[in-house]
Design an enzyme around this catalytic site. Structure first.
Site, PDB file in Angstrom:
ATOM      1  N   ASP A   1       0.744  -1.169  -0.058  1.00 34.25           N
ATOM      2  CA  ASP A   1       0.134  -0.144   0.075  1.00 34.25           C
ATOM      3  C   ASP A   1       0.985   1.072   0.003  1.00 34.25           C
ATOM      4  O   ASP A   1       0.445   2.251  -0.529  1.00 34.25           O
ATOM      5  CB  ASP A   1      -0.947  -0.052   1.200  1.00 34.25           C
ATOM      6  CG  ASP A   1      -2.114   0.972   0.976  1.00 34.25           C
ATOM      7  OD1 ASP A   1      -2.369   1.515   0.023  1.00 34.25           O
ATOM      8  OD2 ASP A   1      -2.702   1.149   2.140  1.00 34.25           O
TER       9      ASP A   1
ATOM     10  N   CYS B   1      -1.605   9.878  -1.356  1.00 35.46           N
ATOM     11  CA  CYS B   1      -2.158   9.777  -2.680  1.00 35.46           C
ATOM     12  C   CYS B   1      -1.280  10.566  -3.734  1.00 35.46           C
ATOM     13  O   CYS B   1      -0.361  11.738  -3.309  1.00 35.46           O
ATOM     14  CB  CYS B   1      -3.342  10.728  -2.467  1.00 35.46           C
ATOM     15  SG  CYS B   1      -4.284  10.895  -4.085  1.00 35.46           S
TER      16      CYS B   1
ATOM     17  N   HIS C   1      -7.619  -0.509   9.461  1.00 35.59           N
ATOM     18  CA  HIS C   1      -6.706   0.008   8.464  1.00 35.59           C
ATOM     19  C   HIS C   1      -6.867   1.617   8.283  1.00 35.59           C
ATOM     20  O   HIS C   1      -7.901   2.050   7.502  1.00 35.59           O
ATOM     21  CB  HIS C   1      -7.015  -0.489   7.150  1.00 35.59           C
ATOM     22  CG  HIS C   1      -6.044   0.037   5.836  1.00 35.59           C
ATOM     23  ND1 HIS C   1      -4.784  -0.894   5.544  1.00 35.59           N
ATOM     24  CD2 HIS C   1      -6.181   0.904   4.949  1.00 35.59           C
ATOM     25  CE1 HIS C   1      -4.239  -0.427   4.331  1.00 35.59           C
ATOM     26  NE2 HIS C   1      -5.046   0.654   4.099  1.00 35.59           N
TER      27      HIS C   1
ATOM     28  N   ASN D   1      -1.042   6.036   4.910  1.00 35.03           N
ATOM     29  CA  ASN D   1      -1.063   5.175   5.890  1.00 35.03           C
ATOM     30  C   ASN D   1      -0.778   5.744   7.236  1.00 35.03           C
ATOM     31  O   ASN D   1       0.388   6.379   7.336  1.00 35.03           O
ATOM     32  CB  ASN D   1      -0.470   3.879   5.675  1.00 35.03           C
ATOM     33  CG  ASN D   1      -1.033   3.017   4.515  1.00 35.03           C
ATOM     34  OD1 ASN D   1      -2.096   2.217   4.769  1.00 35.03           O
ATOM     35  ND2 ASN D   1      -0.538   3.198   3.179  1.00 35.03           N
TER      36      ASN D   1
END
Lengths: 310, 310
Positions: free
Chosen positions: A14, A238, A205, A247
């Site tokens: 991720d 992003c 998450h 994250n």
């Protein structure tokens, strides 16, 4: 309630998936090998999505094969469909992660299918993984809010969650994909999900887009959740929002949870070192608080983290 | 428990005091006037500490006199001693803020006095302020940890807190000066303090050095605390740790508290605008999540805060 907390490190997947700087396969492997030595018990290595969609992870098979295996670490990878599963099994991944969104528009934009059409695809992947002796983790994205639709119906989330668990999923990861949740939404959603799914199978998450990630982790912890996803350095912002956080940083997560009395089994200093290492490869400052504090402290001899004066 | 939350904006004081870039007096005034229009009910304008110690706030009197007064806003300033009080009263400040540390070494390094010798000085300031009809706020620093001594004795904190309240202080601000607390320490300390002091008189002053500020705010909120200090933009990082976070950003604080159902009376978008403005004057990226998200969103046409993919 147990004090043992499971940290799911998703940085290599991720965290890196949206990076524009290409990280060499050998560097990814070196970094993951460092992470394996920090005490982490789960590392998500990569994604077996078609390289056309995520070029940053085009070397998925090579990475999985080259990483030094360690019995204390479960190595996972994202798998979108049966073709991906074949590649993942061929590379001998330990655990398979499937994913879909709780909001129709987000699912359509990301997976190019309706939620209804995604479910049978995931079912086949879960079945295939299970029949090959692999554990399965499922991500539900945009649980607490969608960038296109705004609020997401809790009962829609619950329906999807229950359906995934019925298919044999071992752990359900509820994603605050765009980092909009506050503890209020965390409580509302998890309280509802807990009615149907054991809390020991639920993970949070969290993204730190609006700074609420650790408050949300704390709220989930108070509800009995003991599994949390994080990315070293706070990777995973992003690509269209270079200044925005990604994250929740695993370092910050570990500090909070250990502070609460949770046992993560992770060596915080080693984690920070691995954050420094990947930051140097990416060539930009990552949002992790512990990482930036460590770097600032090193750069100033005799610095004692003193907030001057009053 | 009331839903009304009091936000104490300390950006112009705690935020700017360590900045190396000189902000012109007229710019400070312009910025504070912007802040007054956001719905904030308390703004700490400056410090009447001797300019030798805090050159960034050497224009204290000029700032207080030039700011546009507004009946909905209480304007406060830090006052270290009777000489500072004279200047503050002459400038006609609304509220006086006194301060000391809960740890001996930190107090000695910052105030150049032992805690024992600081208390009579504060007593005289409090008495003088009260006799001039001013409300008084008291900061206790390093409540949750000291950069020199580590852990701080809760009973020492309580003793100081009670002594300050007995002297007539209206609000007690408990400072996590170096941002080391987790909710566990917040609960331990505030639960003890609440035995002696009304929770409606307690404020939390959180720094986000390790990313735990909003988790700590949430923990305090659950204990009934309804007053929180913040600095727009997350100003107030330590000058020796340029990458490290400072005060919790007021924007992020407002988002969290409103999300929990708290009524701050603050217009979030206006607050973000005032964060952009001061960031442009300082010429560096500030750590506020909402500020960076807003800037990233603007810089990318059509950006929808979408975390790509899975």
């Amino acid at each position: 309630m147990t004090d043992n907390v499971k940290i799911r490190e998703v940085g290599p997947r991720d965290g890196l998936q949206n990076e524009k700087v290409w990280i060499d396969t050998s560097d990814k492997v070196e970094w993951i090998n460092q992470l394996s030595e920090t005490g982490l018990s789960y590392i998500e290595l990569t994604s077996f999505v078609h390289p056309k969609w995520i070029p940053a992870l085009a070397d998925a098979s090579e990475v999985v094969k080259a990483v030094k295996k360690k019995s204390s670490v479960t190595f996972g990878a994202l798998v979108p469909n049966e073709r991906g599963l074949e590649r993942a099994l061929e590379a001998n991944i330990d655990e398979v992660a499937v994913f879909l969104s709780a909001s129709e528009t987000h699912n359509l934009k990301n997976i190019n299918k309706s939620i209804k059409d995604t479910i049978p695809v995931l079912r086949d992947v879960i079945r295939g993984a299970k029949s090959n002796g692999k554990s399965v983790r499922a991500y539900v994205s945009t649980v607490f809010g969608c960038p296109y639709e705004g609020a997401v119906d809790i009962y829609q989330v619950k329906k999807l969650a229950v359906s995934l668990m019925e298919q044999g999923v071992d752990e359900l990861s509820l994603g605050d994909t765009i980092g909009v949740a506050t503890p209020k939404e965390i409580i509302n959603v998890i309280t509802e999900i807990k009615k149907e799914i054991k809390v020991s199978q639920i993970a949070l998450h969290a993204h730190d887009t609006r700074g609420t990630a650790l408050a949300n982790v704390y709220a989930a912890y108070l509800l009995g959740v003991r599994a949390f996803d994080g990315a070293v350095g706070g990777l995973g912002g992003c690509p269209y929002a270079p200044g925005a956080s990604g994250n929740v940083a695993t370092e910050d997560l570990v500090y909070l949870l250990e502070g609460l009395g949770g046992k993560t089994g992770i060596e915080l200093q080693s984690l920070i070192e691995s954050g420094k290492w990947i930051q140097s490869k990416l060539g930009r400052d990552l949002p992790s608080h512990h990482l930036q504090l460590a770097l600032a402290t090193e750069n100033k001899e005799g610095f004692k983290n003193e907030n001057t004066a009053y």
